[in-house]
Scaffold this active site. Structure first.
Site, PDB file in Angstrom:
ATOM      1  N   HIS A  75       5.622   6.187  11.386  1.00 50.58           N
ATOM      2  CA  HIS A  75       5.026   6.029  10.050  1.00 50.58           C
ATOM      3  C   HIS A  75       4.016   7.174   9.895  1.00 50.58           C
ATOM      4  CE1 HIS A  75       3.659   4.322   6.402  1.00 50.58           C
ATOM      5  NE2 HIS A  75       3.347   3.103   6.788  1.00 50.58           N
TER       6      HIS A  75
ATOM      7  N   ARG B 145      11.457   3.937   3.013  1.00 50.17           N
ATOM      8  CA  ARG B 145      11.120   2.979   4.076  1.00 50.17           C
ATOM      9  C   ARG B 145      12.373   2.133   4.332  1.00 50.17           C
ATOM     10  NH1 ARG B 145       5.939  -0.930   4.336  1.00 50.17           N
ATOM     11  NH2 ARG B 145       5.083   1.041   5.089  1.00 50.17           N
TER      12      ARG B 145
ATOM     13  N   ARG C 251       0.795  -1.226   0.000  1.00 49.36           N
ATOM     14  CA  ARG C 251       0.000   0.000   0.000  1.00 49.36           C
ATOM     15  C   ARG C 251       0.826   1.273   0.000  1.00 49.36           C
ATOM     16  NH1 ARG C 251      -2.867  -4.062   2.021  1.00 49.36           N
ATOM     17  NH2 ARG C 251      -0.867  -4.507   2.965  1.00 49.36           N
ATOM     18  N   THR C 252       1.814   1.338   0.867  1.00 50.27           N
ATOM     19  CA  THR C 252       2.504   2.620   1.030  1.00 50.27           C
ATOM     20  C   THR C 252       3.230   3.007  -0.261  1.00 50.27           C
ATOM     21  OG1 THR C 252       2.722   2.141   3.376  1.00 50.27           O
ATOM     22  CG2 THR C 252       4.084   3.914   2.504  1.00 50.27           C
TER      23      THR C 252
ATOM     24  N   LYS D 280      26.103  -3.349  -1.868  1.00 46.03           N
ATOM     25  CA  LYS D 280      27.566  -3.305  -2.060  1.00 46.03           C
ATOM     26  C   LYS D 280      28.257  -2.592  -0.898  1.00 46.03           C
ATOM     27  CE  LYS D 280      26.989  -2.717  -7.073  1.00 46.03           C
ATOM     28  NZ  LYS D 280      27.237  -1.771  -8.179  1.00 46.03           N
TER      29      LYS D 280
END
Ligand code: NCD
Length: 308
Positions: A135, A107, A56-57, A86
């Site tokens: 959030h 995120r 969703r986000t 890396k």
């Protein structure tokens, strides 16, 4: 009115009530205008960097940008598919990505990661979830949903249920609700209680809060039941997750106990906390909540880019 132009969105604690209203009203207007083609962000590029799973986000930020006529560049599995694999630092990734775009949405599993990116980058950064931290954009769509479903943001009792220790959505949502005249009941097993820093900050602001393990009792008096998933990926000891999973289940027998008009919300994904039999209950708002996420993220993109 508040002004969010050029600002980072890192934590729900950063907002004044005035800024929350600005975002909610902008989202409401955008919801009404959805049928028109909105070209307000033509020529702008959003970068989404997701180091943790998301449906969703990420999709709602990307859909929001497309709906507004902008473009998106994206690393969906940034942990394995970006140069982080890396050994590149988050700050160097930020200094690189900002060369390509106007706004970064990130995120990442580490608390404070969005803050780190914001410090390195000179363009606005939006936190789409930093580990068990915050959030804030989810909290904005949650409070928008409460406003739309209940018709007000005062004189409400909101029960926050589930993994309140690791659940970043409840950390952010409780901070936003604390700006309004809302009573909060935190319902969790004691091992998953809300971090004390959060309850202390709320108490210091004179927010009325109660903590309990008793979902059935809270169900009787709540206007909103905000249910969350036990956050399996945050447990150090898998047997502790096994012990606590399934602690709370919302099913039709609990719904029977609700007072008139109780709204059930969930940030999703759900595992077993809400039985699908509840989906046909008129107050089950979790898929409307998903839709509201699109409007809120459209509003945030416009406000942060100074185009609202
Ligand atoms: C939440 C999250 O990622 O914190 N999901 C979401 O953004 N809608 C809730 C969760 O994962 O349980």
């Amino acid at each position: 009115m508040g002004n969010l132009k050029g600002k980072d969105i890192l934590t729900a604690e950063q907002f004044s009530q005035e800024e929350v209203w600005l975002i909610l009203r902008t989202a409401e207007r955008l919801g009404d205008e959805m049928k028109k083609s909105l070209d307000l962000l033509r020529g702008y590029i959003l970068a989404t960097l997701f180091f943790e799973p998301s449906t969703r986000t990420r999709l709602s930020f990307e859909a929001a940008m497309h709906r507004l006529g902008g473009e998106v560049i994206s690393v969906a599995q940034a942990k394995s598919a970006s140069s982080a694999a890396k050994g590149e630092s988050l700050a160097d990734t930020a200094r690189t990505v900002e060369q390509y775009c106007d706004l970064i949405v990130i995120r990442h599993p580490q608390i404070g990661s969005a803050q780190e990116v914001a410090e390195a980058a000179s363009i606005p950064v939006i936190n789409a979830g930093d580990g068990a931290g915050q959030h804030p954009t989810q909290a904005l769509l949650d409070i928008y949903t409460i406003w739309k479903e209940c018709g007000r943001l005062e004189d409400l009792t909101v029960a926050l249920v589930g993994d309140l220790k690791h659940g970043r959505t409840v950390h952010s949502l409780s901070a936003l609700l604390g700006l309004f005249d809302v009573r909060l009941i935190f319902i969790s097993p004691s091992a998953l209680a809300t971090p004390v820093e959060i309850t202390q900050r709320l108490r210091a602001r004179d927010v009325e809060i109660a903590e309990s393990e008793d979902l059935a009792a809270a169900a009787l008096e709540s206007d909103v039941l905000y249910v969350t998933r036990i956050q399996r990926e945050r447990f150090e000891d898998p047997s502790e997750y096994e012990r606590l999973k399934g602690s709370y289940i919302v099913d039709n027998s609990l719904v029977q106990r609700f007072k008139e008009g109780t709204v059930v919300m969930h940030p999703l994904p759900r595992v077993d906390e809400i039985d699908p039999e509840v989906d046909s209950y008129p107050g089950a708002a979790y898929f409307r909540q998903v839709r509201n996420g699109l409007y809120i993220r459209m509003a945030l993109l416009l406000l942060v880019l100074g185009k609202a």
